[in-house]
Scaffold this motif. Structure first.
Motif, PDB file in Angstrom:
ATOM      1  N   UNK A  32       0.841  -1.193   0.000  1.00 37.96           N
ATOM      2  CA  UNK A  32       0.000   0.000   0.000  1.00 37.96           C
ATOM      3  C   UNK A  32       0.872   1.237   0.000  1.00 37.96           C
ATOM      4  N   UNK A  33       0.434   2.250  -0.716  1.00 41.35           N
ATOM      5  CA  UNK A  33       1.172   3.510  -0.683  1.00 41.35           C
ATOM      6  C   UNK A  33       0.498   4.411   0.342  1.00 41.35           C
ATOM      7  N   UNK A  34       1.230   4.699   1.424  1.00 43.40           N
ATOM      8  CA  UNK A  34       0.605   5.527   2.473  1.00 43.40           C
ATOM      9  C   UNK A  34       1.410   6.798   2.718  1.00 43.40           C
ATOM     10  N   UNK A  35       1.942   7.353   1.606  1.00 48.10           N
ATOM     11  CA  UNK A  35       2.657   8.629   1.704  1.00 48.10           C
ATOM     12  C   UNK A  35       1.983   9.638   0.775  1.00 48.10           C
ATOM     13  N   UNK A  36       2.316  10.900   0.952  1.00 49.90           N
ATOM     14  CA  UNK A  36       1.829  11.935   0.044  1.00 49.90           C
ATOM     15  C   UNK A  36       2.838  12.097  -1.087  1.00 49.90           C
ATOM     16  N   UNK A  37       2.357  12.447  -2.286  1.00 51.96           N
ATOM     17  CA  UNK A  37       3.288  12.573  -3.404  1.00 51.96           C
ATOM     18  C   UNK A  37       4.253  13.751  -3.227  1.00 51.96           C
ATOM     19  N   UNK A  38       3.949  14.641  -2.323  1.00 54.08           N
ATOM     20  CA  UNK A  38       4.840  15.786  -2.087  1.00 54.08           C
ATOM     21  C   UNK A  38       6.221  15.361  -1.582  1.00 54.08           C
ATOM     22  N   UNK A  39       6.284  14.206  -0.896  1.00 48.65           N
ATOM     23  CA  UNK A  39       7.588  13.819  -0.340  1.00 48.65           C
ATOM     24  C   UNK A  39       8.614  13.474  -1.416  1.00 48.65           C
ATOM     25  N   UNK A  40       8.152  13.189  -2.649  1.00 49.96           N
ATOM     26  CA  UNK A  40       9.104  12.836  -3.708  1.00 49.96           C
ATOM     27  C   UNK A  40       9.827  14.075  -4.240  1.00 49.96           C
ATOM     28  N   UNK A  41       9.233  15.227  -4.014  1.00 49.62           N
ATOM     29  CA  UNK A  41       9.780  16.450  -4.591  1.00 49.62           C
ATOM     30  C   UNK A  41      11.076  16.876  -3.905  1.00 49.62           C
ATOM     31  N   UNK A  42      11.981  17.438  -4.696  1.00 50.98           N
ATOM     32  CA  UNK A  42      13.224  17.956  -4.132  1.00 50.98           C
ATOM     33  C   UNK A  42      14.251  16.883  -3.851  1.00 50.98           C
ATOM     34  N   UNK A  43      13.896  15.635  -4.050  1.00 40.77           N
ATOM     35  CA  UNK A  43      14.867  14.566  -3.861  1.00 40.77           C
ATOM     36  C   UNK A  43      15.680  14.376  -5.137  1.00 40.77           C
ATOM     37  N   UNK A  44      16.875  13.814  -4.996  1.00 39.31           N
ATOM     38  CA  UNK A  44      17.688  13.462  -6.157  1.00 39.31           C
ATOM     39  C   UNK A  44      16.858  12.591  -7.104  1.00 39.31           C
ATOM     40  N   UNK A  45      16.944  12.881  -8.411  1.00 37.15           N
ATOM     41  CA  UNK A  45      16.021  12.250  -9.363  1.00 37.15           C
ATOM     42  C   UNK A  45      16.514  10.874  -9.836  1.00 37.15           C
ATOM     43  N   UNK A  46      16.610   9.933  -8.903  1.00 38.34           N
ATOM     44  CA  UNK A  46      16.817   8.530  -9.259  1.00 38.34           C
ATOM     45  C   UNK A  46      15.537   7.808  -8.861  1.00 38.34           C
ATOM     46  N   UNK A  66      20.138   4.974 -11.154  1.00 39.25           N
ATOM     47  CA  UNK A  66      19.232   4.691 -12.263  1.00 39.25           C
ATOM     48  C   UNK A  66      17.904   5.446 -12.086  1.00 39.25           C
ATOM     49  N   UNK A  67      17.156   5.492 -13.176  1.00 35.88           N
ATOM     50  CA  UNK A  67      15.875   6.208 -13.146  1.00 35.88           C
ATOM     51  C   UNK A  67      16.065   7.703 -13.381  1.00 35.88           C
ATOM     52  N   UNK A  68      14.985   8.467 -13.274  1.00 37.42           N
ATOM     53  CA  UNK A  68      15.073   9.896 -13.555  1.00 37.42           C
ATOM     54  C   UNK A  68      15.485  10.147 -14.994  1.00 37.42           C
ATOM     55  N   UNK A  69      15.002   9.319 -15.903  1.00 30.91           N
ATOM     56  CA  UNK A  69      15.415   9.402 -17.311  1.00 30.91           C
ATOM     57  C   UNK A  69      14.721  10.552 -18.043  1.00 30.91           C
ATOM     58  N   UNK A  70      15.295  11.005 -19.166  1.00 32.59           N
ATOM     59  CA  UNK A  70      14.692  12.112 -19.916  1.00 32.59           C
ATOM     60  C   UNK A  70      13.275  11.784 -20.393  1.00 32.59           C
ATOM     61  N   UNK A  71      12.451  12.806 -20.378  1.00 36.98           N
ATOM     62  CA  UNK A  71      11.070  12.703 -20.863  1.00 36.98           C
ATOM     63  C   UNK A  71      10.949  13.790 -21.920  1.00 36.98           C
ATOM     64  N   UNK A  72      11.097  13.376 -23.180  1.00 36.38           N
ATOM     65  CA  UNK A  72      11.250  14.356 -24.255  1.00 36.38           C
ATOM     66  C   UNK A  72       9.945  14.580 -25.002  1.00 36.38           C
ATOM     67  N   UNK A  86       5.227  12.257 -26.267  1.00 38.68           N
ATOM     68  CA  UNK A  86       6.374  12.307 -25.357  1.00 38.68           C
ATOM     69  C   UNK A  86       7.114  10.973 -25.441  1.00 38.68           C
ATOM     70  N   UNK A  87       8.435  11.057 -25.350  1.00 39.34           N
ATOM     71  CA  UNK A  87       9.227   9.829 -25.384  1.00 39.34           C
ATOM     72  C   UNK A  87      10.027   9.715 -24.084  1.00 39.34           C
ATOM     73  N   UNK A  88       9.866   8.600 -23.399  1.00 36.02           N
ATOM     74  CA  UNK A  88      10.604   8.327 -22.159  1.00 36.02           C
ATOM     75  C   UNK A  88      11.852   7.540 -22.531  1.00 36.02           C
ATOM     76  N   UNK A  89      13.011   8.160 -22.338  1.00 37.01           N
ATOM     77  CA  UNK A  89      14.256   7.639 -22.910  1.00 37.01           C
ATOM     78  C   UNK A  89      15.006   6.759 -21.904  1.00 37.01           C
ATOM     79  N   UNK A  90      14.675   5.488 -21.895  1.00 33.91           N
ATOM     80  CA  UNK A  90      15.245   4.565 -20.911  1.00 33.91           C
ATOM     81  C   UNK A  90      16.683   4.146 -21.232  1.00 33.91           C
ATOM     82  N   UNK A  91      17.122   4.465 -22.463  1.00 34.39           N
ATOM     83  CA  UNK A  91      18.522   4.222 -22.809  1.00 34.39           C
ATOM     84  C   UNK A  91      19.476   5.072 -21.989  1.00 34.39           C
TER      85      UNK A  91
END
Ligand SMILES: *Cc1c(COP(=O)(O)O)cnc(C)c1O
Ligand SMILES: [Zn+2]
Length: 397
Positions: A32-46, A66-72, A86-91
Protein backbone atom coordinates in the motif's frame (compact mmCIF):
# COMPACT_ATOMS: atom_id res chain seq x y z
CA UNK A 1 3.71 -9.69 1.04
CA UNK A 2 4.11 -11.73 -2.15
CA UNK A 3 0.90 -12.92 -3.80
CA UNK A 4 0.06 -15.24 -6.68
CA UNK A 5 -1.71 -13.32 -9.45
CA UNK A 6 -3.84 -16.36 -10.34
CA UNK A 7 -4.92 -18.16 -7.13
CA UNK A 8 -4.15 -15.46 -4.56
CA UNK A 9 -1.86 -17.66 -2.43
CA UNK A 10 0.30 -15.51 -0.16
CA UNK A 11 3.99 -15.79 0.67
CA UNK A 12 6.39 -13.99 2.96
CA UNK A 13 8.56 -11.20 1.44
CA UNK A 14 11.71 -13.08 2.39
CA UNK A 15 10.86 -16.38 0.77
CA UNK A 16 13.08 -17.14 -2.22
CA UNK A 17 10.27 -18.06 -4.57
CA UNK A 18 9.68 -17.34 -8.26
CA UNK A 19 6.36 -19.03 -9.05
CA UNK A 20 3.34 -20.08 -6.98
CA UNK A 21 3.84 -23.37 -5.14
CA UNK A 22 0.12 -24.07 -5.34
CA UNK A 23 -0.69 -23.35 -9.00
CA UNK A 24 2.59 -22.51 -10.77
CA UNK A 25 1.50 -19.00 -11.78
CA UNK A 26 3.52 -15.77 -11.48
CA UNK A 27 3.82 -13.72 -8.29
CA UNK A 28 3.68 -10.05 -7.41
CA UNK A 29 4.49 -7.85 -4.46
CA UNK A 30 1.50 -6.28 -2.76
CA UNK A 31 2.03 -3.02 -0.96
CA UNK A 32 0.00 0.00 0.00
CA UNK A 33 1.17 3.51 -0.68
CA UNK A 34 0.60 5.53 2.47
CA UNK A 35 2.66 8.63 1.70
CA UNK A 36 1.83 11.94 0.04
CA UNK A 37 3.29 12.57 -3.40
CA UNK A 38 4.84 15.79 -2.09
CA UNK A 39 7.59 13.82 -0.34
CA UNK A 40 9.10 12.84 -3.71
CA UNK A 41 9.78 16.45 -4.59
CA UNK A 42 13.22 17.96 -4.13
CA UNK A 43 14.87 14.57 -3.86
CA UNK A 44 17.69 13.46 -6.16
CA UNK A 45 16.02 12.25 -9.36
CA UNK A 46 16.82 8.53 -9.26
CA UNK A 47 14.16 5.87 -8.84
CA UNK A 48 15.00 5.72 -5.12
CA UNK A 49 13.16 9.02 -4.72
CA UNK A 50 10.19 6.64 -4.51
CA UNK A 51 11.82 4.47 -1.81
CA UNK A 52 8.71 4.42 0.38
CA UNK A 53 6.91 2.61 -2.48
CA UNK A 54 9.61 -0.03 -3.07
CA UNK A 55 9.43 -2.95 -0.62
CA UNK A 56 13.11 -3.57 0.17
CA UNK A 57 15.49 -2.66 3.01
CA UNK A 58 16.79 0.85 2.38
CA UNK A 59 20.08 0.15 4.18
CA UNK A 60 20.99 -2.50 1.58
CA UNK A 61 20.48 -0.43 -1.58
CA UNK A 62 22.81 -1.24 -4.51
CA UNK A 63 22.47 1.66 -6.93
CA UNK A 64 24.15 3.30 -9.92
CA UNK A 65 21.71 6.25 -9.87
CA UNK A 66 19.23 4.69 -12.26
CA UNK A 67 15.87 6.21 -13.15
CA UNK A 68 15.07 9.90 -13.55
CA UNK A 69 15.42 9.40 -17.31
CA UNK A 70 14.69 12.11 -19.92
CA UNK A 71 11.07 12.70 -20.86
CA UNK A 72 11.25 14.36 -24.26
CA UNK A 73 8.38 16.16 -25.90
CA UNK A 74 8.60 15.26 -29.60
CA UNK A 75 6.74 17.99 -31.47
CA UNK A 76 8.03 17.26 -34.97
CA UNK A 77 7.23 13.57 -34.91
CA UNK A 78 4.04 14.21 -32.95
CA UNK A 79 2.79 16.69 -35.53
CA UNK A 80 3.62 14.30 -38.34
CA UNK A 81 1.46 11.65 -36.67
CA UNK A 82 -1.21 13.98 -35.31
CA UNK A 83 -0.66 13.17 -31.65
CA UNK A 84 0.79 14.86 -28.59
CA UNK A 85 3.95 12.79 -28.23
CA UNK A 86 6.37 12.31 -25.36
CA UNK A 87 9.23 9.83 -25.38
CA UNK A 88 10.60 8.33 -22.16
CA UNK A 89 14.26 7.64 -22.91
CA UNK A 90 15.25 4.57 -20.91
CA UNK A 91 18.52 4.22 -22.81
CA UNK A 92 19.81 6.94 -20.48
CA UNK A 93 19.99 4.52 -17.55
CA UNK A 94 23.49 3.56 -16.29
CA UNK A 95 23.98 0.51 -18.54
CA UNK A 96 21.75 1.86 -21.32
CA UNK A 97 18.40 0.15 -20.76
CA UNK A 98 15.42 0.12 -18.39
CA UNK A 99 16.66 -3.21 -16.99
CA UNK A 100 18.74 -1.16 -14.52
CA UNK A 101 15.53 -0.16 -12.71
CA UNK A 102 14.68 -3.77 -12.12
CA UNK A 103 18.23 -4.69 -11.27
CA UNK A 104 18.86 -2.05 -8.60
CA UNK A 105 15.83 -3.36 -6.70
CA UNK A 106 16.51 -7.04 -7.44
CA UNK A 107 20.16 -6.71 -6.39
CA UNK A 108 19.12 -4.89 -3.21
CA UNK A 109 16.85 -7.83 -2.42
CA UNK A 110 19.74 -10.22 -3.15
CA UNK A 111 21.84 -8.38 -0.55
CA UNK A 112 18.97 -8.51 1.92
CA UNK A 113 18.69 -12.26 1.41
CA UNK A 114 22.47 -12.66 1.74
CA UNK A 115 22.95 -14.65 -1.48
CA UNK A 116 26.43 -15.06 -2.99
CA UNK A 117 25.61 -15.83 -6.64
CA UNK A 118 23.13 -14.22 -9.02
CA UNK A 119 22.16 -15.30 -12.51
CA UNK A 120 19.95 -14.65 -15.49
CA UNK A 121 19.20 -15.77 -19.01
CA UNK A 122 19.14 -12.81 -21.34
CA UNK A 123 18.65 -11.54 -24.86
CA UNK A 124 21.42 -9.11 -23.83
CA UNK A 125 20.32 -6.15 -21.76
CA UNK A 126 19.42 -8.08 -18.63
CA UNK A 127 22.89 -9.63 -18.63
CA UNK A 128 24.60 -6.27 -19.21
CA UNK A 129 22.69 -4.78 -16.30
CA UNK A 130 23.04 -7.75 -13.97
CA UNK A 131 26.79 -7.92 -14.61
CA UNK A 132 27.24 -4.27 -13.65
CA UNK A 133 25.08 -4.45 -10.52
CA UNK A 134 26.67 -7.72 -9.41
CA UNK A 135 30.08 -6.06 -9.74
CA UNK A 136 28.87 -3.16 -7.63
CA UNK A 137 27.46 -5.55 -5.03
CA UNK A 138 30.51 -7.84 -5.10
CA UNK A 139 28.55 -10.98 -6.02
CA UNK A 140 29.33 -13.79 -8.43
CA UNK A 141 27.34 -13.42 -11.65
CA UNK A 142 26.39 -16.09 -14.18
CA UNK A 143 24.59 -15.31 -17.43
CA UNK A 144 23.20 -17.51 -20.21
CA UNK A 145 22.95 -15.93 -23.65
CA UNK A 146 21.42 -17.40 -26.82
CA UNK A 147 24.42 -18.14 -29.04
CA UNK A 148 24.96 -15.65 -31.87
CA UNK A 149 21.82 -13.64 -31.12
CA UNK A 150 23.06 -11.00 -28.69
CA UNK A 151 23.81 -7.47 -29.90
CA UNK A 152 27.48 -6.57 -29.69
CA UNK A 153 27.26 -3.76 -27.14
CA UNK A 154 25.35 -5.90 -24.67
CA UNK A 155 27.79 -8.79 -24.96
CA UNK A 156 30.69 -6.40 -24.41
CA UNK A 157 29.06 -5.10 -21.24
CA UNK A 158 28.31 -8.51 -19.73
CA UNK A 159 31.86 -9.70 -20.39
CA UNK A 160 33.58 -6.49 -19.36
CA UNK A 161 31.82 -6.26 -15.98
CA UNK A 162 33.12 -9.72 -15.18
CA UNK A 163 30.09 -11.99 -15.51
CA UNK A 164 30.68 -15.67 -16.23
CA UNK A 165 29.08 -15.77 -19.66
CA UNK A 166 27.77 -19.01 -21.17
CA UNK A 167 26.75 -18.96 -24.81
CA UNK A 168 23.84 -21.39 -24.98
CA UNK A 169 23.12 -23.37 -28.14
CA UNK A 170 19.45 -22.52 -28.18
CA UNK A 171 17.12 -19.54 -28.09
CA UNK A 172 16.29 -17.27 -25.14
CA UNK A 173 13.33 -19.37 -24.01
CA UNK A 174 15.55 -22.45 -23.75
CA UNK A 175 18.31 -20.53 -21.95
CA UNK A 176 15.77 -19.22 -19.43
CA UNK A 177 14.37 -22.67 -18.80
CA UNK A 178 17.86 -23.97 -17.99
CA UNK A 179 18.71 -20.98 -15.80
CA UNK A 180 15.42 -21.30 -13.91
CA UNK A 181 16.05 -24.99 -13.24
CA UNK A 182 19.44 -24.15 -11.69
CA UNK A 183 17.86 -21.38 -9.58
CA UNK A 184 15.23 -23.80 -8.28
CA UNK A 185 18.09 -26.13 -7.26
CA UNK A 186 19.37 -23.10 -5.29
CA UNK A 187 22.68 -22.73 -7.14
CA UNK A 188 21.96 -19.04 -7.63
CA UNK A 189 19.45 -16.24 -7.09
CA UNK A 190 17.47 -15.70 -10.31
CA UNK A 191 17.19 -12.11 -11.51
CA UNK A 192 15.06 -12.53 -14.61
CA UNK A 193 11.78 -10.64 -14.61
CA UNK A 194 9.93 -13.65 -13.25
CA UNK A 195 11.47 -12.46 -9.98
CA UNK A 196 8.78 -10.07 -8.74
CA UNK A 197 11.34 -7.67 -7.22
CA UNK A 198 12.55 -6.82 -10.72
CA UNK A 199 9.12 -5.45 -11.56
CA UNK A 200 9.09 -3.40 -8.35
CA UNK A 201 11.96 -1.43 -9.87
CA UNK A 202 10.50 -1.21 -13.34
CA UNK A 203 7.12 0.03 -12.10
CA UNK A 204 8.87 3.35 -11.44
CA UNK A 205 8.76 4.04 -15.21
CA UNK A 206 5.01 4.35 -14.67
CA UNK A 207 5.50 6.50 -11.59
CA UNK A 208 7.86 8.82 -13.46
CA UNK A 209 5.65 9.23 -16.52
CA UNK A 210 2.84 10.48 -14.25
CA UNK A 211 5.26 12.76 -12.42
CA UNK A 212 6.82 13.96 -15.70
CA UNK A 213 3.34 14.96 -16.93
CA UNK A 214 2.86 17.00 -13.76
CA UNK A 215 0.59 14.37 -12.16
CA UNK A 216 -1.59 13.61 -15.12
CA UNK A 217 -1.88 10.34 -16.98
CA UNK A 218 -1.23 10.21 -20.73
CA UNK A 219 -4.07 8.72 -22.77
CA UNK A 220 -1.77 5.89 -23.74
CA UNK A 221 1.60 4.32 -22.96
CA UNK A 222 3.17 2.39 -25.84
CA UNK A 223 6.11 0.04 -25.41
CA UNK A 224 7.78 -3.02 -26.93
CA UNK A 225 6.86 -6.37 -25.39
CA UNK A 226 9.19 -9.35 -25.16
CA UNK A 227 9.09 -11.33 -21.94
CA UNK A 228 6.20 -9.01 -20.98
CA UNK A 229 7.58 -7.96 -17.59
CA UNK A 230 7.88 -4.28 -18.37
CA UNK A 231 4.33 -3.65 -19.55
CA UNK A 232 3.14 -5.48 -16.43
CA UNK A 233 5.42 -3.42 -14.21
CA UNK A 234 4.46 -0.05 -15.72
CA UNK A 235 0.77 -0.91 -15.33
CA UNK A 236 1.42 -1.84 -11.69
CA UNK A 237 3.15 1.50 -11.18
CA UNK A 238 0.47 3.70 -12.72
CA UNK A 239 -2.26 1.70 -10.97
CA UNK A 240 -0.59 2.15 -7.57
CA UNK A 241 -0.36 5.92 -8.02
CA UNK A 242 -3.93 6.02 -9.33
CA UNK A 243 -5.17 4.07 -6.31
CA UNK A 244 -3.22 6.41 -4.04
CA UNK A 245 -5.13 9.32 -5.61
CA UNK A 246 -2.06 10.94 -7.20
CA UNK A 247 -3.75 11.03 -10.64
CA UNK A 248 -7.37 10.94 -11.82
CA UNK A 249 -6.99 8.72 -14.89
CA UNK A 250 -5.21 5.63 -16.09
CA UNK A 251 -3.44 5.20 -19.46
CA UNK A 252 -4.32 2.57 -22.06
CA UNK A 253 -1.45 0.09 -22.05
CA UNK A 254 -0.38 -0.65 -25.60
CA UNK A 255 2.11 -3.45 -26.22
CA UNK A 256 3.94 -3.80 -29.54
CA UNK A 257 5.58 -7.02 -30.68
CA UNK A 258 7.63 -8.06 -33.71
CA UNK A 259 5.72 -10.04 -36.35
CA UNK A 260 8.04 -13.02 -35.89
CA UNK A 261 7.71 -13.09 -32.10
CA UNK A 262 4.16 -12.09 -31.23
CA UNK A 263 2.50 -14.51 -28.77
CA UNK A 264 0.98 -11.66 -26.74
CA UNK A 265 -0.58 -9.97 -29.78
CA UNK A 266 -1.93 -13.34 -30.95
CA UNK A 267 -3.57 -13.90 -27.56
CA UNK A 268 -4.96 -10.34 -27.52
CA UNK A 269 -6.54 -10.83 -30.95
CA UNK A 270 -8.36 -13.91 -29.67
CA UNK A 271 -9.26 -12.37 -26.31
CA UNK A 272 -7.27 -15.05 -24.48
CA UNK A 273 -5.74 -14.69 -21.02
CA UNK A 274 -2.68 -16.85 -21.76
CA UNK A 275 -0.35 -17.04 -24.75
CA UNK A 276 0.36 -19.97 -27.00
CA UNK A 277 4.17 -19.93 -27.24
CA UNK A 278 5.74 -19.12 -30.61
CA UNK A 279 8.13 -21.99 -31.37
CA UNK A 280 10.96 -20.29 -33.27
CA UNK A 281 10.74 -16.54 -32.58
CA UNK A 282 12.64 -14.41 -35.08
CA UNK A 283 13.21 -10.66 -35.41
CA UNK A 284 16.03 -8.19 -35.91
CA UNK A 285 14.92 -6.65 -32.60
CA UNK A 286 16.81 -9.22 -30.52
CA UNK A 287 15.64 -7.77 -27.19
CA UNK A 288 12.09 -8.91 -27.97
CA UNK A 289 12.98 -12.16 -29.74
CA UNK A 290 10.99 -14.20 -27.22
CA UNK A 291 8.38 -16.88 -27.89
CA UNK A 292 7.19 -17.83 -24.40
CA UNK A 293 6.84 -14.68 -22.29
CA UNK A 294 6.83 -15.49 -18.56
CA UNK A 295 4.64 -12.51 -17.60
CA UNK A 296 1.93 -13.20 -20.18
CA UNK A 297 -0.89 -13.32 -17.60
CA UNK A 298 0.09 -10.01 -16.06
CA UNK A 299 0.64 -8.34 -19.43
CA UNK A 300 -2.67 -9.44 -20.91
CA UNK A 301 -4.45 -8.34 -17.71
CA UNK A 302 -2.77 -4.95 -18.03
CA UNK A 303 -3.92 -4.60 -21.63
CA UNK A 304 -7.50 -5.73 -20.96
CA UNK A 305 -7.92 -3.84 -17.66
CA UNK A 306 -6.65 -0.59 -19.18
CA UNK A 307 -8.72 -0.86 -22.35
CA UNK A 308 -5.38 -1.07 -24.14
CA UNK A 309 -4.23 -2.75 -27.32
CA UNK A 310 -1.57 -4.96 -28.85
CA UNK A 311 -0.25 -4.91 -32.41
CA UNK A 312 2.67 -6.30 -34.37
CA UNK A 313 5.19 -4.52 -36.58
CA UNK A 314 7.56 -5.91 -39.19
CA UNK A 315 11.33 -5.70 -38.96
CA UNK A 316 11.26 -3.18 -41.79
CA UNK A 317 8.79 -0.98 -39.91
CA UNK A 318 11.01 -1.24 -36.83
CA UNK A 319 14.13 -0.14 -38.71
CA UNK A 320 12.26 2.71 -40.42
CA UNK A 321 10.94 3.94 -37.08
CA UNK A 322 14.39 3.67 -35.50
CA UNK A 323 15.80 5.93 -38.19
CA UNK A 324 12.82 8.29 -38.11
CA UNK A 325 13.18 8.87 -34.35
CA UNK A 326 16.93 9.34 -34.65
CA UNK A 327 16.67 11.80 -37.55
CA UNK A 328 13.62 13.84 -36.61
CA UNK A 329 14.15 14.03 -32.85
CA UNK A 330 17.79 13.11 -32.20
CA UNK A 331 16.87 10.17 -30.00
CA UNK A 332 18.98 7.09 -30.71
CA UNK A 333 17.45 3.78 -29.67
CA UNK A 334 18.05 0.10 -30.35
CA UNK A 335 15.68 -1.73 -32.72
CA UNK A 336 13.38 -3.25 -30.05
CA UNK A 337 12.75 0.21 -28.61
CA UNK A 338 11.74 1.53 -32.00
CA UNK A 339 8.90 -0.99 -32.06
CA UNK A 340 6.99 1.45 -29.84
CA UNK A 341 7.32 4.22 -32.45
CA UNK A 342 6.55 1.83 -35.32
CA UNK A 343 3.48 0.64 -33.40
CA UNK A 344 2.34 4.20 -32.79
CA UNK A 345 2.56 4.97 -36.50
CA UNK A 346 0.67 1.82 -37.45
CA UNK A 347 -2.10 2.33 -34.90
CA UNK A 348 -2.58 5.95 -35.99
CA UNK A 349 -2.87 4.74 -39.60
CA UNK A 350 -5.38 2.09 -38.54
CA UNK A 351 -7.43 4.62 -36.60
CA UNK A 352 -7.00 2.73 -33.32
CA UNK A 353 -5.23 5.78 -31.93
CA UNK A 354 -7.26 8.97 -32.16
CA UNK A 355 -5.79 12.21 -33.43
CA UNK A 356 -4.79 14.46 -30.57
CA UNK A 357 -4.20 11.69 -28.02
CA UNK A 358 -1.45 12.30 -25.50
CA UNK A 359 0.97 9.43 -25.97
CA UNK A 360 4.06 8.33 -24.12
CA UNK A 361 6.30 5.95 -26.02
CA UNK A 362 8.79 4.16 -23.80
CA UNK A 363 12.02 3.65 -25.71
CA UNK A 364 13.75 0.93 -23.80
CA UNK A 365 17.42 0.77 -24.83
CA UNK A 366 20.21 2.90 -26.31
CA UNK A 367 21.23 3.02 -29.99
CA UNK A 368 24.80 1.92 -29.16
CA UNK A 369 23.60 -1.40 -27.77
CA UNK A 370 23.40 -2.71 -31.33
CA UNK A 371 26.05 -0.87 -33.39
CA UNK A 372 26.05 -3.46 -36.19
CA UNK A 373 22.40 -2.91 -37.06
CA UNK A 374 22.91 0.86 -36.92
CA UNK A 375 25.91 0.79 -39.26
CA UNK A 376 24.20 -1.60 -41.69
CA UNK A 377 21.30 0.86 -41.97
CA UNK A 378 23.50 3.71 -43.16
CA UNK A 379 25.50 4.60 -46.24
CA UNK A 380 29.26 4.41 -45.65
CA UNK A 381 31.20 7.60 -44.92
CA UNK A 382 32.93 9.12 -47.96
CA UNK A 383 36.70 8.41 -48.02
CA UNK A 384 38.51 11.63 -48.92
CA UNK A 385 41.87 13.36 -48.44
CA UNK A 386 42.16 16.34 -46.07
CA UNK A 387 42.30 18.66 -49.05
CA UNK A 388 40.25 21.83 -48.73
CA UNK A 389 39.45 22.17 -52.44
CA UNK A 390 38.14 18.63 -52.75
CA UNK A 391 36.18 18.94 -49.52
CA UNK A 392 34.67 22.28 -50.52
CA UNK A 393 33.54 20.75 -53.80
CA UNK A 394 31.96 17.83 -52.00
CA UNK A 395 30.04 20.15 -49.64
CA UNK A 396 28.67 22.21 -52.53
CA UNK A 397 27.43 19.19 -54.45
C1 LIG B 1 14.09 -6.31 -22.13
C2 LIG B 1 13.82 -5.39 -23.23
C3 LIG B 1 12.56 -5.29 -23.83
C4 LIG B 1 11.43 -6.19 -23.49
O1 LIG B 1 10.94 -6.01 -22.18
P1 LIG B 1 10.07 -7.17 -21.51
O2 LIG B 1 9.95 -6.77 -20.10
O3 LIG B 1 10.89 -8.43 -21.66
O4 LIG B 1 8.79 -7.24 -22.25
C5 LIG B 1 12.37 -4.34 -24.82
N1 LIG B 1 13.38 -3.53 -25.22
C6 LIG B 1 14.61 -3.61 -24.67
C7 LIG B 1 15.67 -2.70 -25.17
C8 LIG B 1 14.87 -4.54 -23.67
O5 LIG B 1 16.11 -4.60 -23.16
ZN1 LIG C 1 -1.17 -19.64 -7.32
Amino acid sequence: MIRCVSCGAEYDDDEVIYTCEKCGSVLELVSDIDVSKDIFEGRKDTLWKFKECIPVDESKIVSLNEGGTPFCKCDKLGEELGVNLYVKVEGSNPTGSFKDRGMTVGMTKAMELGVSTVGCASTGNTSASLAAYAARAGLRCIVFLPSGKVALGKLAQAMFHGAEVMSINGNFDEALEAMTALALEKHLYLLNSINPYRLEGQKTIGYEILRDLNWEAPDRIILPVGNAGNISAIWKGVSEFYNAGFVKDLPMMTGIQAEGACPVTNAFRKGDKRVVPVENPETIATAIRIGAPVSDIKALNAIYDSNGYSETVSDEEILDAQKLLARTEGIGVEPASAASIAGLKKLVDQGVIDKGETITCVVTGHLLKDPNTAIDACTKPTEVDADIDTLRKLLME
